[in-house]
Structure formats: C-alpha cells, structure tokens
Motif scaffolding. Structure first.
Motif, PDB file in Angstrom:
ATOM      1  N   LEU A 108       0.877  -1.176   0.000  1.00  0.00           N
ATOM      2  CA  LEU A 108       0.000   0.000   0.000  1.00  0.00           C
ATOM      3  C   LEU A 108       0.907   1.215   0.000  1.00  0.00           C
ATOM      4  O   LEU A 108       1.907   1.238   0.721  1.00  0.00           O
ATOM      5  N   ILE A 109       0.551   2.220  -0.783  1.00  0.00           N
ATOM      6  CA  ILE A 109       1.400   3.410  -0.821  1.00  0.00           C
ATOM      7  C   ILE A 109       0.533   4.659  -0.751  1.00  0.00           C
ATOM      8  O   ILE A 109      -0.593   4.672  -1.275  1.00  0.00           O
ATOM      9  N   ALA A 110       1.025   5.687  -0.076  1.00  0.00           N
ATOM     10  CA  ALA A 110       0.241   6.921   0.069  1.00  0.00           C
ATOM     11  C   ALA A 110       1.173   8.104   0.288  1.00  0.00           C
ATOM     12  O   ALA A 110       2.260   7.954   0.845  1.00  0.00           O
ATOM     13  N   THR A 111       0.737   9.260  -0.173  1.00  0.00           N
ATOM     14  CA  THR A 111       1.359  10.507   0.268  1.00  0.00           C
ATOM     15  C   THR A 111       0.558  10.943   1.493  1.00  0.00           C
ATOM     16  O   THR A 111      -0.675  10.888   1.485  1.00  0.00           O
ATOM     17  N   VAL A 112       1.277  11.344   2.544  1.00  0.00           N
ATOM     18  CA  VAL A 112       0.616  11.532   3.840  1.00  0.00           C
ATOM     19  C   VAL A 112      -0.285  12.777   3.893  1.00  0.00           C
ATOM     20  O   VAL A 112      -0.229  13.638   3.004  1.00  0.00           O
ATOM     21  N   LYS A 113      -1.047  12.822   4.963  1.00  0.00           N
ATOM     22  CA  LYS A 113      -1.996  13.919   5.238  1.00  0.00           C
ATOM     23  C   LYS A 113      -1.391  15.312   4.953  1.00  0.00           C
ATOM     24  O   LYS A 113      -0.258  15.588   5.356  1.00  0.00           O
ATOM     25  N   GLY A 160       4.115   1.934   2.054  1.00  0.00           N
ATOM     26  CA  GLY A 160       5.038   2.986   1.640  1.00  0.00           C
ATOM     27  C   GLY A 160       4.423   4.349   1.891  1.00  0.00           C
ATOM     28  O   GLY A 160       3.284   4.605   1.499  1.00  0.00           O
ATOM     29  N   LEU A 161       5.169   5.218   2.578  1.00  0.00           N
ATOM     30  CA  LEU A 161       4.670   6.573   2.856  1.00  0.00           C
ATOM     31  C   LEU A 161       5.610   7.597   2.234  1.00  0.00           C
ATOM     32  O   LEU A 161       6.832   7.488   2.370  1.00  0.00           O
ATOM     33  N   SER A 162       5.012   8.583   1.578  1.00  0.00           N
ATOM     34  CA  SER A 162       5.802   9.630   0.929  1.00  0.00           C
ATOM     35  C   SER A 162       5.396  10.991   1.490  1.00  0.00           C
ATOM     36  O   SER A 162       4.215  11.227   1.763  1.00  0.00           O
ATOM     37  N   ALA A 163       6.375  11.886   1.656  1.00  0.00           N
ATOM     38  CA  ALA A 163       6.095  13.273   2.068  1.00  0.00           C
ATOM     39  C   ALA A 163       7.131  14.180   1.427  1.00  0.00           C
ATOM     40  O   ALA A 163       8.309  13.837   1.358  1.00  0.00           O
ATOM     41  N   LEU A 164       6.686  15.331   0.941  1.00  0.00           N
ATOM     42  CA  LEU A 164       7.606  16.283   0.305  1.00  0.00           C
ATOM     43  C   LEU A 164       7.750  17.582   1.079  1.00  0.00           C
ATOM     44  O   LEU A 164       8.549  18.438   0.733  1.00  0.00           O
ATOM     45  N   LEU A 165       6.929  17.725   2.121  1.00  0.00           N
ATOM     46  CA  LEU A 165       6.961  18.984   2.878  1.00  0.00           C
ATOM     47  C   LEU A 165       7.477  18.715   4.289  1.00  0.00           C
ATOM     48  O   LEU A 165       7.091  17.709   4.907  1.00  0.00           O
ATOM     49  N   THR A 166       8.306  19.616   4.788  1.00  0.00           N
ATOM     50  CA  THR A 166       8.775  19.455   6.162  1.00  0.00           C
ATOM     51  C   THR A 166       7.584  19.529   7.127  1.00  0.00           C
ATOM     52  O   THR A 166       7.606  18.935   8.195  1.00  0.00           O
ATOM     53  N   VAL A 192       9.615   4.589   4.189  1.00  0.00           N
ATOM     54  CA  VAL A 192       9.283   6.001   3.990  1.00  0.00           C
ATOM     55  C   VAL A 192      10.284   6.659   3.045  1.00  0.00           C
ATOM     56  O   VAL A 192      11.415   6.190   2.889  1.00  0.00           O
ATOM     57  N   GLY A 193       9.845   7.742   2.398  1.00  0.00           N
ATOM     58  CA  GLY A 193      10.739   8.473   1.505  1.00  0.00           C
ATOM     59  C   GLY A 193      10.143   9.810   1.119  1.00  0.00           C
ATOM     60  O   GLY A 193       9.015  10.142   1.489  1.00  0.00           O
ATOM     61  N   GLY A 194      10.917  10.565   0.351  1.00  0.00           N
ATOM     62  CA  GLY A 194      10.510  11.917  -0.046  1.00  0.00           C
ATOM     63  C   GLY A 194      11.649  12.866   0.284  1.00  0.00           C
ATOM     64  O   GLY A 194      12.443  12.585   1.196  1.00  0.00           O
TER      65      GLY A 194
END
Ligand code: B1M
Length: 225
Positions: A108-113, A160-166, A192-194
């Motif tokens: 399962l993969i997602a970009t977080v809240k 898998g979790l992705s985030a691009l913002l601090t 996790v990654g990003g």
C-alpha cells in the motif's frame, strides 16, 4: 548517444513540453519533439529505462525545483513539468514490467496527510510494479486513520509513505503511531521516503526502511522481503 537523448528529455522536462505541439517555457519550440516523443525514441534506441528516469526525468525536475526556489518558475510552470514527467512515466510503465513474473507481495502506498505532492510516489509505485509487486495506491493527502483502515482491509506486506513537505513529514510518525494503537503495526513493513525524509528520520519514527529514490525504495522492499 544515450546521454544526448537523456539530456534532451531533461531539457524538455524543464521546458514543460509533453509533446511536439507544446510551445515550452522559451516558446517557439512547436514542432520539436517533446518528452513523449523523446522517451519513445530513447526506448527504440535501447536506452536503459533507469537512465531515462534518473538522467532525464528526475534530473529535469531537480532543475525545475531550483528554478522555483530562485523564483524563476511559478506554480503553473512546475505543473507543466510535472505533467511531462507523469506522461513519460505512463509510457515507461509497461517497459518496467517483467513479463511472466508472479507477484512478490502487496504494497500500500500513500502521500501523507496535508501533502499533495504525488510525482515521486507515482514513480516509486511504477518501479515497484515493474519489479513484480502489486501496488495499491491510496492517493495523496491521506489521513493516518484511513491508512490504518486500508492496512486492516488489504493486509499488505508493505506500506510505503511519501512526504515532500517538512510540515507534513510529521504525519508519517503519526501514521506509525496510529498503526501501533490499532495493534497492527507488526503486520506490515513500513518504508518512507521523499525529499525532506532521511534514514535518521525514518529510524526516529519507527519505520522499517528508507529509500532516497525510487530504485532505493525497491531495493529496500526487496531486502525486507
Ligand atoms: Co511543491 N514544494 N509545493 N509543488 N514542489 C516543493 C517540495 C519545495 C521543496 C519547493 C521549494 O520551495 N523549493 C517546497 C517544500 C519546502 C519544504 O517543505 N521544505 C514546496 C512547497 C512549499 C509547495 C507549496 C506549499 C507551494 C505553495 O502553494 N505555496 C504547495 C504545497 C501543496 C501541498 O502539498 N499541500 C506545493 C505545491 C506543488 C505543486 C502542486 C505545484 C507541485 C506538485 C504536483 C504533484 O506532485 N502532482 C509541486 C512540485 C512539482 C514541487 C517540486 C518542484 C518538485 C517535486 C517533485 O515532484 N520532484 C518541489 C521542489 C523540489 O523537489 N526541488 C516542490 C520530482 C520527484 C521525482 O522527486 O518527489 O523527491 P521526489 O521523489 C523522489 C524521492 O524523494 C523519492 O523517490 C522519488 C523518485 O526518485 N521518494 C520516495 C518519494 N517518495 C518516496 C517514498 C518512498 C521512497 C522514496 O518509499 C515509500
């Protein structure tokens, strides 16, 4: 030869040109091949898919990021480049799949809240699919509780979790915590990654692995299998 064409792909990502019909940031480029035509040509010439992604698409987006930081590019300019990368990845996806391969596991993969950046997540998804995993994409801006429910329903081996913002990477930790509180944390390996995420951060929130890019994410999943 391979470098020439990946350089052209990179330049056309920077220009935000999907096809030969697009003007480009510098305008007057109509008629010259865009990212789609160049990627097709690179494939026909036998250029490695990894080189097209790393030296063409990702390298181009990295320049776009720098231009955005320098206020040379605005949000619509970034979106044009993002669209070119997304379109190229659709062309590349079938070439990443190895024929006759059986699924190695479900991810399962997602970009977080709170986070709408999905280009990196989509690249990671496509690379994982190409490596023989079933990937269920929950989309972007996904609440921790929605991820918990999806893990309960799908029972994946990996998350898998992705985030691009601090400002949104904190929700990765909250998601791990929510899984713990639901008693299902140990049923799934979390990667996790990003851009703002690091190995150290991954460890600090109790994730099982970190990938600096799509290829490292695949290698991490393989090593945890
Ligand atoms: Co935004 N944005 N953005 N943006 N954007 C960044 C991230 C930023 C660094 C730009 C900047 O200011 N220099 C900055 C974040 C600053 C920070 O937090 N420190 C930023 C900002 C501020 C914002 C907004 C707040 C701008 C605004 O509205 N004022 C806003 C926030 C919206 C929100 O999310 N709530 C915003 C919006 C947008 C767009 C919508 C316009 C667009 C996103 C479009 C989309 O994704 N559909 C966008 C874009 C395109 C960018 C940049 C230019 C490029 C991101 C990208 O796609 N990179 C980015 C600047 C930059 O990166 N230099 C920027 C290419 C992609 C292939 O790389 O996503 O890093 P990346 O993924 C890599 C690895 O990180 C890794 O593998 C991928 C492939 O190699 N990876 C994983 C990613 N996920 C992984 C998961 C894994 C493993 C590896 O395991 C599961």
């Amino acid at each position: 030869m391979s470098k020439e064409i990946t350089d052209l792909i990179k330049e056309n990502v920077i220009q935000g040109r999907v096809t030969a019909d697009d003007e480009g940031m510098d305008e007057g480029m109509v008629g010259q091949p865009g990212v789609n035509e160049l990627v097709e040509r690179a494939l026909a010439e036998g250029v490695r898919v990894a080189d097209i992604i790393n030296d063409g698409l990702t390298a181009g987006m990295s320049v776009v990021g720098n231009k955005f930081e320098a206020k040379e590019y605005y949000i619509p300019d970034m979106l044009a480049s993002a669209e070119a990368v997304g379109s190229a990845m659709e062309i590349l996806e079938p070439h990443l799949s190895r024929s006759g391969i059986t699924a190695k596991g479900t991810i399962l993969i997602a970009t977080v809240k709170g986070d709408l950046h999905d280009i990196g997540k989509n690249i990671v998804s496509i690379l994982l699919r190409g490596s023989g995993y079933i990937v269920k994409d929950l989309g972007n801006d996904v609440e921790p509780q929605a991820i918990v429910e999806a893990v309960k329903a799908e029972k994946p081996q990996f998350l898998g979790l992705s985030a691009l913002l601090t400002s949104t990477m904190v929700h990765m930790g909250e998601t791990v915590q929510a899984l713990k509180e639901s008693g299902i944390r140990d049923t799934v390996k979390i990667i996790v990654g990003g851009a703002p995420v690091s190995e150290e951060f991954a460890r600090s929130i109790g994730a099982d692995g970190y990938g600096a890019d799509g290829f490292q994410a695949v290698a991490m999943v393989e090593s945890l299998s």
